[in-house]
Design an enzyme around this catalytic site. Structure first.
Site, PDB file in Angstrom:
ATOM      1  N   SER A 714      23.053  19.735  22.486  1.00 60.59           N
ATOM      2  CA  SER A 714      22.812  19.808  21.051  1.00 60.59           C
ATOM      3  C   SER A 714      22.147  21.105  20.597  1.00 60.59           C
ATOM      4  O   SER A 714      21.981  21.340  19.411  1.00 60.59           O
ATOM      5  CB  SER A 714      21.993  18.596  20.582  1.00 60.59           C
ATOM      6  OG  SER A 714      20.675  18.744  21.012  1.00 60.59           O
ATOM      7  N   LYS A 757      14.725  13.886  15.357  1.00 66.29           N
ATOM      8  CA  LYS A 757      14.792  15.319  15.076  1.00 66.29           C
ATOM      9  C   LYS A 757      14.402  15.610  13.627  1.00 66.29           C
ATOM     10  O   LYS A 757      13.719  16.595  13.338  1.00 66.29           O
ATOM     11  CB  LYS A 757      16.208  15.836  15.358  1.00 66.29           C
ATOM     12  CG  LYS A 757      16.523  15.863  16.852  1.00 66.29           C
ATOM     13  CD  LYS A 757      17.959  16.252  17.101  1.00 66.29           C
ATOM     14  CE  LYS A 757      18.234  16.367  18.599  1.00 66.29           C
ATOM     15  NZ  LYS A 757      19.650  16.654  18.864  1.00 66.29           N
TER      16      LYS A 757
END
Ligand code: ADP
Length: 813
Positions: A714, A757
């Protein structure tokens, strides 16, 4: 027969038991003197012969024995008809029932029958007195009894010095024999020592000392007193030796017996002492165990095993160490809650209330838990998957599990699997190990005391496996409803039913959980809290809880909202609320001291006074810089501790096209760095980069340590953005963070952990977060206030990333 006679004979029978031979002192006197003189003159006589079995009659000796054989009875009768003399000769083999003349020794004793007593049956008890040695010369009659012509022993000569010397030696030997043997009466010794005739002296001693028939016969056959004494001396010496050995053996045996007795005695004493001290003796103890076993409601298998062990215990003496091993084992068996269980509270509205009462927010989690409980109630079994709460530390995983237990009215027990690498920790050691105990599953069940608790398996992702076996496979057995009704601990060696236990697991991340275990679990994620949520949790739960724990009243300590925010921001940095709770506890501690010591009633904590309580601020939240230095980009990572912002640096150096990667990069990250590099080379012109840059330049990508992100793709778009920034010299905006996987063609692919996140980006003060378009659906999980404060931009191509991230777009070449 007269009664009186009978009495006399009965006495004689008694006497026989005491001594084989008696000196015939009185008997000899009774013998009519005339007869004796007549016989002494006669050298040869014809006399009825009686074969003796296992018996030797010496001259000058009174003896009685039983006679049963027809021939012998006839011989006796014949003797009684005549002068009562009979020739007694030993049979060579006492087993022979009807001896022929050759089976009978030649040398015997002529004796006088003194008394007869008819016993029941044909048997006759006879009392005889030995007169002299004789030898059978010829059998003159064989039926109905034996009659032999006998030759009398020659008359004795005067005693010679040699004979006298022998006599002394024999006397000495006899004295030592008597001493060792200890069975010869002093009377007998006195009588023997008064005898002067050497032959009679030898015969008397032989009768008292010798035990073997053939020895006695050999003495009998020695007509010469000197030869008789000589032979006797050697025989006595042998007897002394034997007696000595016998004595030694006896002493040894006696010693052994004494030791056994001593031990027994000491044990008895020990028992008595233990009793005095209030200890129970083994049988009493065993009875108590028996009662406990019957009461504990054991399974048939367990009962049988327990009774077997109990049996072993009963047979042991109290001091043996083994008894304590058995005792411990029996204690484990009887103390396990075989039948003890709690009844589930089925009220789901109450369960909902309890979950809400104990926890702020976590709506989705509570919903899933209630669904789970409903299904369980409807199906009425524990066979479904087990719940597994996954999330960073301090987000309330344990505390939700506790609330579930409270809602169901079940007991709660927690077992941490962190660092467990040995299967034996779960399943125990076999009892053959010294100091073995059951594994932690059985221990926990015993501690909690019911067979159906809520059982929290904490940190199931932290189990390791090594050479000592695979704890994960043991766990699998514990969690498998097809197997766990028959859970066998190595120590217990018996099945315990775990099928009614409600297992709940927690983990920080799912990466390390083996797939088979994962398949058994229903995963519920708990992401972490926003500033606002932490604030609310602290207000409603943590502060009241800590105040109470520190004995403070609500009015004693007032913490202003601003101060609380400062504690959250300046003193903790975490996804959960564990450190926050610790800091609040520290605050309460300090406050408690001031209340108690300084008598303060009301303390108020403001941002200004906070430092007095908690020391200097530890974390500073600086507003993000407007622009970062060229070559740096901010990514978002997802770690076990929650979400983190991640600064990726790229440096361009003169070189030959090498790509260097440093920092804690996993393989997947390295590959996504290479993919980014290829993408940039392919599109170099579009973004104003010299397409041949790689020929004379090296690139170095570094992810500073700090938060160690989990390995994953990611960070792809972040690394590519940093490369473009480094090569073009155009800085990346400081308030933009991004996450997304990249392909060689520049497509942006979705990622996991969006909620964590987002929280991290929000905490770091980011204004814009670039996320893959495919993650749009996950946005609804992001708390409302984060969505209000942060702009989420959905991107599908890398060029869009550049457009939002770079301070300005580069000109194409
Ligand atoms: P974990 O098991 O996830 O590491 P804990 O369950 O031990 O975390 O939680 C740590 C502390 O935070 C506990 O005192 C717990 O009550 C509290 N806590 C966590 N989340 C919440 C919440 N949502 N509401 C109220 N208290 C919470």
């Amino acid at each position: 027969m007269h009664d009186e006679e009978k009495k006399v004979l009965a006495q004689d029978v008694e006497q026989e038991k005491d001594a084989a031979a008696q000196p015939p002192a009185q008997a000899a006197e009774k013998t009519p003197a005339g007869d004796e003189a007549a016989e002494a003159k006669r050298i040869n006589l014809v006399l009825p012969l009686l074969p003796l079995r296992g018996l030797t009659v010496f001259p000058d000796m009174m003896l009685h024995f039983d006679v049963g054989r027809e021939k012998s009875v006839a011989a006796l009768e014949e003797a009684m008809l005549g002068n009562q003399l009979i020739f007694l000769c030993a049979q060579k083999d006492m087993q022979v029932e009807a001896p022929r003349p050759e089976d009978i020794e030649q040398v015997g004793t002529v004796a006088r029958v003194k008394q007869l007593l008819k016993l029941p049956g044909l048997t006759i008890r006879v009392l005889v007195e030995g007169l002299y040695r004789a030898r059978s010369v010829e059998y003159v009659r064989q039926e109905p009894y034996y009659e032999a012509l006998v030759e009398k022993e020659p008359a004795q000569q005067a005693t010679t010095p040699l004979v006298e010397a022998y006599m002394r030696n024999v006397a000495q030997a006899f004295a030592s024999f008597a001493k060792i043997n200890g069975k010869i009466s002093s009377e007998t010794i006195a009588t023997i020592s008064s005898v002067n005739d050497p032959g009679q002296f030898a015969d008397l001693i032989a009768a008292n000392v010798l035990t073997k028939q053939e020895d006695k016969q050999a003495i009998l056959e020695k007509f010469d007193p000197a030869a008789r004494l000589e032979l006797l001396l050697s025989m006595i010496q042998r007897e002394i030796e034997v007696a000595e050995i016998e004595k030694q053996i006896n002493a040894r045996v006696k010693k052994q017996i004494d030791e056994v007795q001593r031990e027994y005695y000491l044990n008895e004493q020990l028992k008595a002492i233990q009793k005095e001290l209030g200890d129970k003796d083994i049988s009493e103890e065993a009875d108590e165990y028996k009662e406990k076993i019957e009461k504990a409601g054991l399974s048939a298998e367990a009962r049988e095993k327990a009774l077997k062990e109990l049996d072993r215990l009963r047979k042991m003496s109290p001091g043996t160490p083994e008894t304590s091993v058995i005792r411990t084992y029996l204690d484990w068996i009887v103390e396990l809650p075989w039948q003890v269980e709690t009844t589930d509270n089925q009220d789901l509205s109450r369960a909902e209330e309890i979950l809400n009462e104990d926890h702020y927010g976590l709506d989705k989690v509570k919903e899933r838990v209630l669904e789970y409980l409903s299904i369980r109630q409807l199906t009425g079994s524990m066979k479904g998957p087990i719940l597994c709460f996954v999330g960073p530390p301090g987000v309330g995983k344990t505390s939700i599990a506790k609330s579930i237990a409270r809602a169901l009215d079940r007991k709660f027990v927690r077992m941490s699997l962190g660092g467990v690498r040995d299967e034996a920790e779960i399943r125990g050691h076999r009892r053959t190990y010294i100091g073995a105990i059951p594994g932690r599953i059985i221990s926990s069940i015993k501690t909690v005391g019911t067979r159906n608790p809520v059982f929290l398996l904490d940190e199931i992702d932290k189990m390791a496996s090594d050479f000592r076996g695979d704890p994960a496979s043991a766990m699998l057995e514990v969690l498998d409803p097809e197997q766990n009704f028959d859970f066998r601990d190595h120590y217990m060696e018996m099945a315990f039913d775990l099928s009614d236990v409600m297992f709940i697991a927690t983990a920080n991340s799912l990466d390390t959980i083996p797939q088979p275990l994962m398949d058994r679990m229903e995963i519920i994620r708990i992401a972490g809290y926003t500033q606002q949520e932490k604030h609310a949790i602290a207000r409603r739960f943590l502060i009241p809880k800590q105040l109470a724990e520190h004995g403070l009243k609500k009015s004693n300590l007032l913490i202003s909202d601003e101060a609380l925010d400062l504690v959250i921001d300046g003193y903790t940095r975490e996804a959960g609320v564990r450190s926050l709770e610790r800091q609040i506890a520290a605050l309460c501690r300090k406050a408690a001291r001031r209340v108690a010591q300084e008598g303060k009633k009301r303390l108020s904590v403001t941002p200004r006074t906070l430092e007095q309580y908690l020391g200097v601020q530890q974390y500073f939240r600086l507003p993000p810089e407007k622009h970062l230095a060229p070559g740096i980009a901010t990514g978002l990572a997802w770690t076990q501790l929650g979400g983190e912002t991640l600064s990726i640096e790229v440096a361009v150096l003169p070189g030959s096209g090498r790509l260097e990667l440093t920092g804690q990069l996993g393989d997947v990250m390295k590959e996504s760095a290479r993919a980014g590099m290829t993408l940039v080379r392919a599109h170099a012109r579009d973004w104003g980069i010299d397409p041949d840059f790689y020929k004379d330049k090296d690139l170095h990508i570094h992810i500073p340590e700090g938060a160690i992100p989990k390995d994953g793709p990611s960070a792809g778009i972040t690394m590519a953005t940093a490369i473009v920034s480094a090569l073009t010299g155009i800085p990346v905006r400081g308030d933009v963070a991004m996450t997304g996987e990249i392909t060689l063609r520049g497509r942006v692919l979705p990622i996991g952990g969006l909620k964590e996140k987002s929280l991290a980006a929000h905490r770091a003060g980011m204004q814009t977060v670039l996320i893959p378009v495919d993650n749009e659906k996950d946005l609804e999980e992001v708390p409302q206030n984060v969505r209000g404060a942060v702009k989420f931009v959905l991107v599908s191509a890398f060029s869009q990333v550049l457009k939002h991230a770079l301070a300005h777009m580069p000109k194409a070449k």
